[in-house]
Write a protein that holds these residues in place. Structure first.
Motif, PDB file in Angstrom:
ATOM      1  N   ASN A  12      59.753  35.650  26.154  1.00  0.00           N
ATOM      2  CA  ASN A  12      60.905  36.104  26.654  1.00  0.00           C
ATOM      3  C   ASN A  12      61.680  35.121  27.494  1.00  0.00           C
ATOM      4  O   ASN A  12      61.247  33.928  27.826  1.00  0.00           O
ATOM      5  CB  ASN A  12      60.612  37.252  27.129  1.00  0.00           C
ATOM      6  N   GLN A  13      62.715  35.476  27.849  1.00  0.00           N
ATOM      7  CA  GLN A  13      63.678  34.730  28.629  1.00  0.00           C
ATOM      8  C   GLN A  13      63.413  34.895  30.344  1.00  0.00           C
ATOM      9  O   GLN A  13      63.839  33.798  31.018  1.00  0.00           O
ATOM     10  CB  GLN A  13      64.961  34.933  28.250  1.00  0.00           C
ATOM     11  N   SER A  14      62.721  35.694  30.542  1.00  0.00           N
ATOM     12  CA  SER A  14      62.668  36.034  31.976  1.00  0.00           C
ATOM     13  C   SER A  14      61.406  35.543  32.817  1.00  0.00           C
ATOM     14  O   SER A  14      61.400  35.493  33.899  1.00  0.00           O
ATOM     15  CB  SER A  14      62.413  37.727  32.141  1.00  0.00           C
ATOM     16  N   HIS A  15      60.464  35.144  32.009  1.00  0.00           N
ATOM     17  CA  HIS A  15      59.225  34.352  32.730  1.00  0.00           C
ATOM     18  C   HIS A  15      58.700  33.418  32.013  1.00  0.00           C
ATOM     19  O   HIS A  15      57.541  33.082  31.343  1.00  0.00           O
ATOM     20  CB  HIS A  15      58.045  35.451  32.651  1.00  0.00           C
ATOM     21  N   ARG A  16      59.546  32.286  31.909  1.00  0.00           N
ATOM     22  CA  ARG A  16      59.454  30.940  31.119  1.00  0.00           C
ATOM     23  C   ARG A  16      58.509  30.082  31.874  1.00  0.00           C
ATOM     24  O   ARG A  16      58.215  29.061  31.228  1.00  0.00           O
ATOM     25  CB  ARG A  16      60.891  30.203  30.956  1.00  0.00           C
ATOM     26  N   GLU A  17      58.512  30.234  33.235  1.00  0.00           N
ATOM     27  CA  GLU A  17      57.654  29.332  33.877  1.00  0.00           C
ATOM     28  C   GLU A  17      56.246  29.581  33.636  1.00  0.00           C
ATOM     29  O   GLU A  17      55.379  28.574  34.183  1.00  0.00           O
ATOM     30  CB  GLU A  17      57.816  29.513  35.408  1.00  0.00           C
ATOM     31  N   ILE A  18      55.638  30.749  33.178  1.00  0.00           N
ATOM     32  CA  ILE A  18      54.242  30.774  33.186  1.00  0.00           C
ATOM     33  C   ILE A  18      53.739  29.879  31.854  1.00  0.00           C
ATOM     34  O   ILE A  18      54.269  29.711  30.870  1.00  0.00           O
ATOM     35  CB  ILE A  18      53.989  32.505  32.641  1.00  0.00           C
ATOM     36  N   SER A  19      52.521  29.340  32.284  1.00  0.00           N
ATOM     37  CA  SER A  19      51.947  28.401  31.496  1.00  0.00           C
ATOM     38  C   SER A  19      51.123  28.802  30.315  1.00  0.00           C
ATOM     39  O   SER A  19      50.697  29.978  30.261  1.00  0.00           O
ATOM     40  CB  SER A  19      50.913  27.575  32.297  1.00  0.00           C
ATOM     41  N   TYR A  20      51.085  28.115  29.135  1.00  0.00           N
ATOM     42  CA  TYR A  20      50.336  28.504  27.870  1.00  0.00           C
ATOM     43  C   TYR A  20      48.775  28.829  28.380  1.00  0.00           C
ATOM     44  O   TYR A  20      48.327  29.749  27.847  1.00  0.00           O
ATOM     45  CB  TYR A  20      50.462  27.313  27.040  1.00  0.00           C
ATOM     46  N   SER A  21      48.208  27.994  29.180  1.00  0.00           N
ATOM     47  CA  SER A  21      46.869  28.220  29.497  1.00  0.00           C
ATOM     48  C   SER A  21      46.582  29.633  29.940  1.00  0.00           C
ATOM     49  O   SER A  21      45.692  30.262  29.709  1.00  0.00           O
ATOM     50  CB  SER A  21      46.254  27.148  30.279  1.00  0.00           C
ATOM     51  N   SER A  22      47.378  29.872  30.847  1.00  0.00           N
ATOM     52  CA  SER A  22      47.388  31.318  31.666  1.00  0.00           C
ATOM     53  C   SER A  22      47.568  32.688  30.588  1.00  0.00           C
ATOM     54  O   SER A  22      46.976  33.442  30.474  1.00  0.00           O
ATOM     55  CB  SER A  22      48.273  31.558  32.825  1.00  0.00           C
ATOM     56  N   ILE A  23      48.498  32.306  29.728  1.00  0.00           N
ATOM     57  CA  ILE A  23      48.848  33.207  28.675  1.00  0.00           C
ATOM     58  C   ILE A  23      47.602  33.523  27.700  1.00  0.00           C
ATOM     59  O   ILE A  23      47.297  34.560  27.340  1.00  0.00           O
ATOM     60  CB  ILE A  23      50.206  32.901  27.969  1.00  0.00           C
ATOM     61  N   SER A  24      47.144  32.474  27.071  1.00  0.00           N
ATOM     62  CA  SER A  24      46.045  32.389  26.384  1.00  0.00           C
ATOM     63  C   SER A  24      44.688  32.953  26.914  1.00  0.00           C
ATOM     64  O   SER A  24      43.921  33.885  26.146  1.00  0.00           O
ATOM     65  CB  SER A  24      45.647  30.913  25.986  1.00  0.00           C
ATOM     66  N   SER A  25      44.479  32.579  28.309  1.00  0.00           N
ATOM     67  CA  SER A  25      43.292  33.154  28.808  1.00  0.00           C
ATOM     68  C   SER A  25      43.502  34.928  29.144  1.00  0.00           C
ATOM     69  O   SER A  25      42.908  35.548  28.783  1.00  0.00           O
ATOM     70  CB  SER A  25      43.414  32.682  30.163  1.00  0.00           C
ATOM     71  N   GLY A  26      44.893  35.163  29.450  1.00  0.00           N
ATOM     72  CA  GLY A  26      45.074  36.537  29.881  1.00  0.00           C
ATOM     73  C   GLY A  26      45.044  37.373  28.343  1.00  0.00           C
ATOM     74  O   GLY A  26      44.616  38.330  28.622  1.00  0.00           O
ATOM     75  N   GLU A  27      45.532  36.748  27.477  1.00  0.00           N
ATOM     76  CA  GLU A  27      45.154  37.424  26.118  1.00  0.00           C
ATOM     77  C   GLU A  27      43.843  37.846  25.935  1.00  0.00           C
ATOM     78  O   GLU A  27      43.320  39.100  25.478  1.00  0.00           O
ATOM     79  CB  GLU A  27      45.714  36.818  25.034  1.00  0.00           C
ATOM     80  N   ALA A  28      42.789  36.724  25.913  1.00  0.00           N
ATOM     81  CA  ALA A  28      41.425  37.036  25.739  1.00  0.00           C
ATOM     82  C   ALA A  28      40.939  38.297  26.653  1.00  0.00           C
ATOM     83  O   ALA A  28      40.138  39.191  26.556  1.00  0.00           O
ATOM     84  CB  ALA A  28      40.879  35.830  25.864  1.00  0.00           C
ATOM     85  N   LEU A  29      41.252  38.158  27.990  1.00  0.00           N
ATOM     86  CA  LEU A  29      40.863  39.065  28.976  1.00  0.00           C
ATOM     87  C   LEU A  29      41.165  40.502  28.850  1.00  0.00           C
ATOM     88  O   LEU A  29      40.462  41.489  28.857  1.00  0.00           O
ATOM     89  CB  LEU A  29      41.338  38.512  30.320  1.00  0.00           C
ATOM     90  N   ALA A  30      42.602  40.513  28.352  1.00  0.00           N
ATOM     91  CA  ALA A  30      43.021  41.669  28.039  1.00  0.00           C
ATOM     92  C   ALA A  30      42.554  42.635  26.993  1.00  0.00           C
ATOM     93  O   ALA A  30      42.114  43.600  26.919  1.00  0.00           O
ATOM     94  CB  ALA A  30      44.594  41.753  27.920  1.00  0.00           C
ATOM     95  N   LYS A  31      42.390  41.820  25.821  1.00  0.00           N
ATOM     96  CA  LYS A  31      41.638  42.199  24.667  1.00  0.00           C
ATOM     97  C   LYS A  31      40.146  42.768  24.946  1.00  0.00           C
ATOM     98  O   LYS A  31      39.549  43.754  24.392  1.00  0.00           O
ATOM     99  CB  LYS A  31      41.388  41.362  23.425  1.00  0.00           C
ATOM    100  N   ASN A  32      39.447  42.179  25.948  1.00  0.00           N
ATOM    101  CA  ASN A  32      38.217  42.382  26.655  1.00  0.00           C
ATOM    102  C   ASN A  32      38.211  43.755  27.227  1.00  0.00           C
ATOM    103  O   ASN A  32      37.490  44.786  27.159  1.00  0.00           O
ATOM    104  CB  ASN A  32      37.394  41.369  27.215  1.00  0.00           C
ATOM    105  N   TYR A  33      39.019  43.532  28.366  1.00  0.00           N
ATOM    106  CA  TYR A  33      38.987  44.853  29.579  1.00  0.00           C
ATOM    107  C   TYR A  33      39.798  46.058  28.829  1.00  0.00           C
ATOM    108  O   TYR A  33      39.424  47.178  29.266  1.00  0.00           O
ATOM    109  CB  TYR A  33      39.681  44.489  30.746  1.00  0.00           C
ATOM    110  N   CYS A  34      40.928  45.805  28.212  1.00  0.00           N
ATOM    111  CA  CYS A  34      41.776  47.002  27.712  1.00  0.00           C
ATOM    112  C   CYS A  34      41.286  47.916  26.790  1.00  0.00           C
ATOM    113  O   CYS A  34      41.184  48.982  26.735  1.00  0.00           O
ATOM    114  CB  CYS A  34      43.074  46.339  27.506  1.00  0.00           C
ATOM    115  N   GLN A  35      40.597  46.966  25.908  1.00  0.00           N
ATOM    116  CA  GLN A  35      40.134  47.851  24.743  1.00  0.00           C
ATOM    117  C   GLN A  35      38.748  48.368  24.964  1.00  0.00           C
ATOM    118  O   GLN A  35      38.067  48.941  24.205  1.00  0.00           O
ATOM    119  CB  GLN A  35      39.523  46.738  23.425  1.00  0.00           C
ATOM    120  N   SER A  36      38.165  48.276  26.255  1.00  0.00           N
ATOM    121  CA  SER A  36      36.914  49.021  26.645  1.00  0.00           C
ATOM    122  C   SER A  36      37.394  50.397  26.649  1.00  0.00           C
ATOM    123  O   SER A  36      36.378  51.370  26.827  1.00  0.00           O
ATOM    124  CB  SER A  36      36.444  48.552  27.842  1.00  0.00           C
ATOM    125  N   CYS A  37      38.524  50.841  27.144  1.00  0.00           N
ATOM    126  CA  CYS A  37      39.125  52.347  27.126  1.00  0.00           C
ATOM    127  C   CYS A  37      39.737  52.790  26.151  1.00  0.00           C
ATOM    128  O   CYS A  37      39.835  54.262  25.894  1.00  0.00           O
ATOM    129  CB  CYS A  37      39.655  52.692  28.503  1.00  0.00           C
TER     130      CYS A  37
END
Length: 534
Positions: free
Chosen positions: A43-68
């Protein structure tokens, strides 16, 4: 020679100035690296966030969010809804109550919430939670796309004529309407949240009688006797204020609330059905305790002498609608239930005898869908029940118009596997009823919306989908229906002419993020749509 990999928020572009054989090796390595980089829609509102953080966050979200519950893709909501609504409310479920000097909303001090409900310690590190935040904040769209319909909704419905009761009162808050065909002549009922009155009307919409409860009635079961489902407190809460109450008739045929205790201490019950689940000859009750943070699908075993023992079938909140039928033809009643909170989905409970059930999730929906209703209907007339499903609840943490809200049809392959066959978008869709309204031999669909786009599309409040065959439905509406905000609806033959009528209940004072100039509070408590077809 220089070889530079720019930050990932510049999409892993490689800038190189190479020469010689070593340069080509590095170029090839760079190509491999590019191919391994996942492309994210930013998106245009959070361009400063790094790729590595996004990639890590996706893996973590799929792990924790899908538990419920089902994994919620960032694209399901706009970035502001994630940032200001959903994510702060999800943090406490992971044991995170304060983050970046912000306090997250929770119900830790609610005496009705078990002390063990929230984790005593954070389930993940602060930097991991930040990565999850970054994943959603960087990849969610700045705004959601609008709904796209194959046909526009036209105000050209002539099948029904609208009638309102003569008596009016300000600010109607109707939580239940029903066409009662168990009496002769047929009657209709409405329940109001603020007055706590349940009123019965005749075929000409004249008031006959009423009874009053100490909480809103949201459902009535007519199996054997009338059993009113009193939700207790309508607004979201975790208390056990609900109850089931018997309704009898006095010598004059007037409805009277029985003072004898039936079942109480229920957690926001929204449906109760009398049925003998354990085949002992006594009528038990299946109860959908919607609750809020906690709730359950339970059945109450009839022990005799007005005593009931609770058995929990699924200790999750959100049970909103159940159907009871012997689906596998073994002589025992099975259950199909929609859960509309947290882990949204439709579950099949197969009766194994003696009060025991096997559980299978047959459809699963993301937790932001706002599931609102479902029916079992055979649309393709193959002898197997299909699913008519609606989603449109928009009162939680993401109050924006959603392109996936509407009415769906899922076809049964004969082995209880379901695949989506049809979707018609309706903002804030709350209920759909399939009947052969026009008498041509196939199923049409009547829909209501409680969170319609009233300012731009008021016709969304009531939509009639005419079945044209081959899963093509033409949408129609009736201008007279655009005077109320319809929370509930029922279908039945009120006047006994053999044609299926409709009844809409107006809950006029509900909060909404959608602005409207329509004076819902001055509208009728209910609207009777008389079927004028052949």
């Amino acid at each position: 020679m220089s070889f530079k990999i720019r930050p990932a928020d510049q999409f892993c572009k490689i800038e190189s100035h190479v020469s010689g054989q070593l340069g080509w090796i590095l170029i090839i390595s760079g190509i491999v690296l590019i191919s391994s980089c996942k492309h994210y829609n930013r998106n245009q509102s959070h361009r400063e966030i790094s790729y590595s953080s996004i990639s890590s966050g996706e893996a973590l979200a799929k792990n924790y969010c899908q538990s419920c519950h089902a994994f919620p893709e960032p694209s399901l909501l706009d970035v502001k809804s994630w940032e200001n609504g959903v994510l702060p409310n999800m943090g406490p479920h992971l044991g995170i109550f304060f983050f970046n000097e912000k306090s997250y909303p929770s119900r830790r001090n609610d005496r009705h919430v078990p002390k063990s409900y929230y984790p005593s310690q954070p389930l993940l590190k602060a930097e991991d939670w930040q990565d999850i935040l970054n994943y959603y904040l960087a990849t969610a769209p700045d705004s959601l796309p609008g709904q796209e319909r194959p046909y526009p909704i036209k105000n050209d419905l002539h099948l029904f004529t609208a009638f309102a009761p003569a008596a009016k009162y300000p600010n109607p808050t109707i939580s239940y309407v029903h066409i009662d065909t168990t009496t002769s002549p047929h009657t209709l009922l409405q329940s109001d949240v603020y007055t706590k009155n349940t009123i019965r009307f005749d075929q000409h919409l004249n008031r006959l009688d009423s009874f009053q409860t100490n909480g809103p009635v949201v459902d009535i079961d007519f199996t054997g006797q009338m059993t009113a489902c009193n939700i207790g407190v309508l607004n979201p809460n975790n208390g056990k204020f609900g109850k089931l109450e018997r309704v009898t008739k006095n010598s004059s045929g007037k409805m009277v609330l029985d003072s004898a205790k039936l079942i109480d201490s229920l957690q926001r019950p929204v449906q109760a059905v009398a049925v003998d689940l354990n085949a002992d000859g006594k009528m038990d009750y299946l109860v959908c305790e919607f609750g809020f943070l906690t709730g359950a699908l339970s059945w109450y075993e009839n022990l005799g002498n007005n005593k009931y023992q609770r058995h929990v079938l699924r200790a999750w909140p959100g049970a909103i609608k159940a159907y009871i039928k012997d689906y596998n033809h073994d002589g025992l009643p099975d259950l199909i239930v929609l859960f509309a909170q947290g882990e949204e989905g439709i579950f099949l409970f197969t009766n194994k005898g003696h009060g025991n059930f096997d559980e299978k999730e047959i459809l699963r929906f993301p937790p932001v869908y706002g599931s609102s209703y479902f029916e079992m209907d055979d649309f393709n007339q193959d002898g197997f029940p299909d699913i008519l499903y609606t989603c449109g609840d928009n009162a939680d943490f993401s109050a924006v118009l959603k392109p996936y809200h509407g009415v769906y049809i899922f076809l049964n392959d004969g082995h209880w596997n379901f695949a989506q066959k049809y979707f018609f978008p309706i903002n804030g869709c709350y209920k759909a009823i399939a009947r052969d309204f026009d008498g041509d031999g196939d199923l049409d669909i009547a829909c209501i919306s409680f969170f319609a786009d009233y300012a731009k599309q008021p016709e969304e409040g009531f939509v009639y989908l005419e079945n044209m065959g081959q899963f093509v439905f033409k949408p129609h509406s009736l201008p007279e229906t655009q005077v109320g905000r319809w929370l509930t609806m029922d279908a039945g033959d009120l006047d006994g002419d053999g044609k299926i009528d409709l009844l809409l209940g107006n809950f006029s004072v509900a909060p909404s993020f959608i602005k409207s100039s329509i004076p819902f509070k001055q509208g009728p408590a209910f609207l009777f749509l008389k079927n004028m077809g052949k």
